[in-house]
Motif scaffolding. Structure first.
Motif, PDB file in Angstrom:
ATOM      1  N   LEU A 160       0.856  -1.184   0.000  1.00  0.00           N
ATOM      2  CA  LEU A 160       0.000   0.000   0.000  1.00  0.00           C
ATOM      3  C   LEU A 160       0.889   1.230   0.000  1.00  0.00           C
ATOM      4  O   LEU A 160       1.780   1.369   0.844  1.00  0.00           O
ATOM      5  N   GLN A 173       0.888   5.311   0.227  1.00  0.00           N
ATOM      6  CA  GLN A 173       0.075   6.442   0.659  1.00  0.00           C
ATOM      7  C   GLN A 173       0.928   7.696   0.714  1.00  0.00           C
ATOM      8  O   GLN A 173       2.075   7.656   1.172  1.00  0.00           O
ATOM      9  N   LEU A 190      -7.760  -6.783   1.742  1.00  0.00           N
ATOM     10  CA  LEU A 190      -6.985  -5.695   2.351  1.00  0.00           C
ATOM     11  C   LEU A 190      -7.636  -4.337   2.132  1.00  0.00           C
ATOM     12  O   LEU A 190      -7.624  -3.483   3.028  1.00  0.00           O
ATOM     13  N   SER A 191      -8.180  -4.116   0.959  1.00  0.00           N
ATOM     14  CA  SER A 191      -8.751  -2.801   0.646  1.00  0.00           C
ATOM     15  C   SER A 191      -9.989  -2.486   1.477  1.00  0.00           C
ATOM     16  O   SER A 191     -10.409  -1.329   1.547  1.00  0.00           O
ATOM     17  N   GLU A 230     -10.027  -2.942   4.746  1.00  0.00           N
ATOM     18  CA  GLU A 230      -9.540  -2.587   6.079  1.00  0.00           C
ATOM     19  C   GLU A 230      -9.506  -1.062   6.235  1.00  0.00           C
ATOM     20  O   GLU A 230      -8.901  -0.359   5.413  1.00  0.00           O
ATOM     21  N   PRO A 240       1.463  -5.082   4.265  1.00  0.00           N
ATOM     22  CA  PRO A 240       0.588  -5.679   5.283  1.00  0.00           C
ATOM     23  C   PRO A 240       0.917  -7.120   5.656  1.00  0.00           C
ATOM     24  O   PRO A 240       0.713  -7.519   6.798  1.00  0.00           O
ATOM     25  N   THR A 259       3.493   0.487   3.044  1.00  0.00           N
ATOM     26  CA  THR A 259       3.223  -0.518   4.060  1.00  0.00           C
ATOM     27  C   THR A 259       3.118  -1.861   3.354  1.00  0.00           C
ATOM     28  O   THR A 259       2.519  -1.959   2.287  1.00  0.00           O
ATOM     29  N   ASP A 268      -7.770   0.788   8.173  1.00  0.00           N
ATOM     30  CA  ASP A 268      -6.406   1.299   8.326  1.00  0.00           C
ATOM     31  C   ASP A 268      -5.702   1.485   6.979  1.00  0.00           C
ATOM     32  O   ASP A 268      -4.697   2.181   6.895  1.00  0.00           O
ATOM     33  N   TYR A 269      -6.207   0.841   5.944  1.00  0.00           N
ATOM     34  CA  TYR A 269      -5.557   0.885   4.635  1.00  0.00           C
ATOM     35  C   TYR A 269      -6.330   1.720   3.617  1.00  0.00           C
ATOM     36  O   TYR A 269      -6.147   1.583   2.418  1.00  0.00           O
ATOM     37  N   TRP A 271      -2.838   0.585  -4.248  1.00  0.00           N
ATOM     38  CA  TRP A 271      -2.409  -0.796  -4.055  1.00  0.00           C
ATOM     39  C   TRP A 271      -1.582  -1.233  -5.259  1.00  0.00           C
ATOM     40  O   TRP A 271      -1.884  -0.887  -6.392  1.00  0.00           O
TER      41      TRP A 271
END
Length: 96
Positions: A6, A8, A69-70, A72, A22, A20, A74-75, A80
């Motif tokens: 990820l 950002q 994951l997408s 979540e 994950p 990150t 936090d993400y 991605w």
């Protein structure tokens, strides 16, 4: 194996892209551009996993699905990407 990362945009005086990984806790990096962040992510993954191997620590990498994951919180709000990882490279001794 493809590992999801990820990317950002960071907030602050210096504009960077934070990465990150994950599926590899503690594996993070940055870059001044998205391309540099992706390149640094590959290096960070190999470096992180290489240290675990050198320290004799057990680890397992099971790539998560991007769709999972997408979701979540936090993400949220990033880009991605998938980084191709060849763990056999860790078995090769470093070139002099």
């Amino acid at each position: 194996m493809d590992i999801p990362i990820l990317i950002q945009k960071t907030v602050g005086v210096r504009k960077l892209y934070g990465v990150t990984v994950p599926d590899i806790p503690g594996c993070v990096t940055t870059g001044e551009t998205v391309d540099k962040a992706m390149s640094n992510a590959t290096k960070a993954i190999y470096g992180h996993v290489g240290q675990l191997v050198e320290q004799g620590k057990a680890f397992e990498i099971k790539p998560s699905q991007l769709e999972t994951l997408s979701q979540e919180p936090d993400y949220a709000g990033g880009i991605w990407a998938l980084v191709s990882l060849d763990l056999a490279r860790l078995d090769d001794p470093p070139a002099d």
